[in-house]
Design a protein around this motif. Structure first.
Motif, PDB file in Angstrom:
ATOM      1  N   THR A   1       0.840  -1.193   0.000  1.00 48.31           N
ATOM      2  CA  THR A   1       0.000   0.000   0.000  1.00 48.31           C
ATOM      3  C   THR A   1       0.884   1.255   0.000  1.00 48.31           C
ATOM      4  N   PRO A   2       1.608   1.509  -1.093  1.00 48.30           N
ATOM      5  CA  PRO A   2       2.468   2.698  -1.144  1.00 48.30           C
ATOM      6  C   PRO A   2       1.659   3.986  -1.270  1.00 48.30           C
TER       7      PRO A   2
ATOM      8  N   GLY B   1      -2.074   7.185  -3.802  1.00 44.81           N
ATOM      9  CA  GLY B   1      -1.718   6.008  -3.032  1.00 44.81           C
ATOM     10  C   GLY B   1      -2.617   4.821  -3.310  1.00 44.81           C
ATOM     11  N   TRP B   2      -2.132   3.672  -2.889  1.00 42.59           N
ATOM     12  CA  TRP B   2      -2.906   2.438  -2.952  1.00 42.59           C
ATOM     13  C   TRP B   2      -3.491   2.175  -1.575  1.00 42.59           C
ATOM     14  N   GLY B   3      -4.656   1.579  -1.558  1.00 41.74           N
ATOM     15  CA  GLY B   3      -5.293   1.230  -0.297  1.00 41.74           C
ATOM     16  C   GLY B   3      -5.676  -0.236  -0.265  1.00 41.74           C
ATOM     17  N   TYR B   4      -5.798  -0.764   0.934  1.00 38.55           N
ATOM     18  CA  TYR B   4      -6.175  -2.169   1.135  1.00 38.55           C
ATOM     19  C   TYR B   4      -6.921  -2.276   2.454  1.00 38.55           C
TER      20      TYR B   4
ATOM     21  N   SER C   1      -9.480  -3.315  -2.441  1.00 37.47           N
ATOM     22  CA  SER C   1      -8.262  -2.575  -2.765  1.00 37.47           C
ATOM     23  C   SER C   1      -8.648  -1.318  -3.522  1.00 37.47           C
ATOM     24  N   SER C   2      -7.820  -0.287  -3.446  1.00 37.20           N
ATOM     25  CA  SER C   2      -8.186   0.988  -4.044  1.00 37.20           C
ATOM     26  C   SER C   2      -6.962   1.722  -4.558  1.00 37.20           C
ATOM     27  N   ARG C   3      -7.221   2.673  -5.457  1.00 38.81           N
ATOM     28  CA  ARG C   3      -6.236   3.625  -5.957  1.00 38.81           C
ATOM     29  C   ARG C   3      -6.856   4.997  -5.768  1.00 38.81           C
ATOM     30  N   SER C   4      -6.145   5.906  -5.078  1.00 37.13           N
ATOM     31  CA  SER C   4      -6.732   7.184  -4.694  1.00 37.13           C
ATOM     32  C   SER C   4      -5.833   8.343  -5.098  1.00 37.13           C
ATOM     33  N   LEU C   5      -6.461   9.390  -5.640  1.00 38.11           N
ATOM     34  CA  LEU C   5      -5.778  10.633  -5.995  1.00 38.11           C
ATOM     35  C   LEU C   5      -6.491  11.781  -5.303  1.00 38.11           C
ATOM     36  N   GLN C   6      -5.720  12.650  -4.633  1.00 41.74           N
ATOM     37  CA  GLN C   6      -6.294  13.802  -3.952  1.00 41.74           C
ATOM     38  C   GLN C   6      -5.468  15.047  -4.265  1.00 41.74           C
TER      39      GLN C   6
END
Length: 199
Positions: free
Chosen positions: A13-14, A33-36, A67-72
């Motif tokens: 999860t970087p 980032g990646w989420g889990y 699992s996720s990919r997030s941009l903020q």
């Protein structure tokens, strides 16, 4: 960062975050980032019955982790002690989202059945704004608003139970000499869609 789960294995999860201050009282932030998230105990095994309200919530032992990919991206403005303002935009893509679903509609004599389900592919995006204004060092007003657009990609519909609009307000007052403090809170949650998913 690595998440080690004895049931679901190892998941990276970087996350990368950047901040830039173009002016003394302005900060600009962005992150990717990646989420889990593994299903919690209650999501797997809960059985909660509320006969007086006419519903049941059931766990699902077949759940898999999401699992996720997030941009903020956001900015913060803090010019004085009496005023603060922030705005933040976000875009999330989630696989196997763990969510509450309506499994069966209620009928006379039988409760509505809710349960935890995996949504194969989902998206959430939107923005949030917040502000704080202080008056005479005695009154403080906090305001917040969030717009969240959601999508169950496989079914091509908004996510169940997620409101498009949500806002909050808090007014607080203090009297340092008398040692008194009080506050009033208010919130608004927009309409939320619900469906029946038996599959």
């Amino acid at each position: 960062r690595l998440d080690l789960d004895t049931t679901f294995g190892i998941n990276p999860t970087p996350k990368l975050s950047l901040r830039y201050d173009p002016y003394e009282h302005v900060a600009i932030r962005t992150s990717y980032g990646w989420g889990y998230r593994a299903p919690a105990f209650k999501e797997l095994l809960l059985l909660f019955e509320n006969p007086s309200a006419g519903y049941v919530v059931e766990g699902n032992p077949e759940l898999v982790p999401e699992s996720s990919r997030s941009l903020q991206m956001g900015a913060e403005f803090d010019a004085t002690d009496g005023f603060w303002f922030s705005v933040n935009g976000f875009h999330n893509r989630i696989e196997d989202l763990i969510a509450i679903g309506t499994l069966e509609e209620g009928v006379p004599g039988e409760p509505i059945r809710y349960g935890y389900v995996n949504i194969a592919s989902a998206m959430t995006r939107g923005f949030e704004v917040g502000s704080r204004i202080e008056f005479l060092r005695v009154l403080s007003l906090h305001l917040g608003y969030t717009l969240t657009d959601t999508l169950d990609i496989e079914r091509d519909r908004p996510l169940e139970g997620r409101a498009l609009h949500r806002s909050t307000a808090k007014l607080s007052a203090r009297h340092p000499v008398w040692g008194l403090y009080g506050l009033v809170r208010a919130g608004y949650v927009g309409t939320r869609p619900f469906y029946v998913d038996i599959d």
